[in-house]
Design an enzyme around this catalytic site. Sequence first.
Site, PDB file in Angstrom:
ATOM      1  N   HIS A 128       0.806  -1.236   0.000  1.00  0.00           N
ATOM      2  CA  HIS A 128       0.000   0.000   0.000  1.00  0.00           C
ATOM      3  C   HIS A 128       0.833   1.278   0.000  1.00  0.00           C
ATOM      4  O   HIS A 128       0.285   2.354  -0.230  1.00  0.00           O
ATOM      5  CB  HIS A 128      -0.918   0.042   1.228  1.00  0.00           C
ATOM      6  N   ALA A 129       2.125   1.191   0.323  1.00  0.00           N
ATOM      7  CA  ALA A 129       2.921   2.422   0.435  1.00  0.00           C
ATOM      8  C   ALA A 129       2.917   3.173  -0.889  1.00  0.00           C
ATOM      9  O   ALA A 129       3.054   2.581  -1.964  1.00  0.00           O
ATOM     10  CB  ALA A 129       4.346   2.088   0.855  1.00  0.00           C
TER      11      ALA A 129
END
Length: 595
Positions: A128-129
């Site tokens: 998700h970063a």
Amino acid sequence: MAEGPLLVFGPRSLTYDFGPRHPLSPRRFGPGIGLLRAVGAEPGLAPEPAADNELEWLHVADYIATVRRFSADPYGPPEAGIGPGDDPAFAGMHEAAAAVAGGSIRAIEAILRGDVDHAHHPGGGLHHAMRARASGFCIYNDAALAIARARRDGLRVLYVDLDVHHGDGVQALHYADPGVMTVSFHESGRSLLPGTGFVGELGEGVAAGTSVNVPLEPLTGPEPWLGALRALIPPLAAAFGPDVVVSQHGSDGHAWDPLAHLSLTTTAMGEAARLVDRVAHRYASGRWLATGGGGYAVYRVVPRVWALTWLAGAHREAPRMLPPSWRARWEGAAARWDDAPLPEGFEDAPNLPADRSIGQTAAEKNRRTVELVRTVTVPALLSVAEERGWWRFDGAVPESTTRTAPAAEAPPARRDKPMPTLVAPLTPAALDSLAVAPRVVSLADPALAAELLRAALRDGAVATGAVSGERLVGVALAASTPLDGVDRLVALGVAPEWRRGGLATAMLEALVEGQGRGGRALVALHTVAERDPLDPLPRPVRREVAERLLLRAFQVRPLPPDVAAADPQALLAAHLPVGLPADVAIAADGWLSRR
Ligand SMILES: [Zn+2]
């Protein structure tokens, strides 16, 4: 060659620690690595922090500076997604997150050097970063950075994301790169964070068609989930032609996971890992980096999925029963953390989630979603080939893997060659005597393209071709459909050095008017999947070219609404001889039906 995938784990892995109550807990490493050791895996690469210049392949310097500031002093005000909530600050967070990134980067480097075929980094998969923001327990995007490392060597990367959450960060960080195909299977963003990952997120510009999303309904269950994987991963890999596969094996889709609702089993997840392994062998010379991901039942589920993923890469069957010593070692902790009793076997019974099964409407919705994703993102040549039995993903692990590299270099110049000869119809015997030039159809591998075209002609499909010397440099192919008197245009393309010379128009005209088809109707569906996989044009230009080609002899027909919503620049056109019923429609799977 090692006995199994290079296992990436070391003391640094334990430092990625948001605190004792956070769902993504380093507590998973004790039982997880313990079970991996029990099946024969020994850590062979200890993650160390990636350098800033490596993180900067995808993250902005300001963001890295912000993470470093929190790392030294975790008590500042929230910023860049770091603060109370999903991504709380902790002392040493930069070094910990950079070490996860370093683990995935070094692992793919070992694969690229040829030291190992497969690597498994269970602490990785922090998908998700974002470029300048932490998100969903993820600070630096190790999976996307491993992909970026392979891209620096000019390699094409297929990324498969099996976490229950959409792989939004990996998708976003490679959204405009046609050399990276991201494919994410996840619980629909309507019911789960991060709220993205819908079918219409297809990639942008020249990369349109290289972002694939399969949003599934809550309570999907193991068999429909595996069905979606089988329907999409092999044909997408066949069309795209990766040099390396990176996959994310979050185990949070499991029925016992506290954060999501797909209701899967470890059995299905092990089978999924074996499917990815087979695809890597068949389409990417065996190069495969598997990462972990989410997974919050850290005693009952995560260790088994890590072990099954590693065993898939070791090409070994899972033992039936968990070692009693492993269960004895962890049953107390499991009970204390409310994740008990520990199961007895590696694999779950198929009826594990039976108490919470999916409703009819949601099951039907899943079926339509998978069909729609196939219609829009798989080239017609491949989906029709599967339906007609011209091609099937055999799934066998070949003894040795040989694959000619995709012809990524510049195409040969036309020089002073005479214009190619139009061959109509193209007979099986004529095709047998020719080599198929690279990039004639929407498949990266010319050998597979040749195999499919030969099978199509043997099955009675009709083609016109363009031949230069001993090479087939253009083809227009029509196959019959289940509807009387109606054919579908399955492929239309020209090798790069002969494009823009009127060949496609001439081949299509000969196909439409040709004797071989006896005046049957011809229907064409142009989607984002129909492109040169190695050097695609921007999406609007592709649509223009298709329109220019088709509209000489075809009429535009209304698109099925779900196709139009997912791929607004898709084009449905039909060449209709007299007498064709007015109620002919294209079904969502690309086949024709009566309304
Ligand atoms: Zn393998």
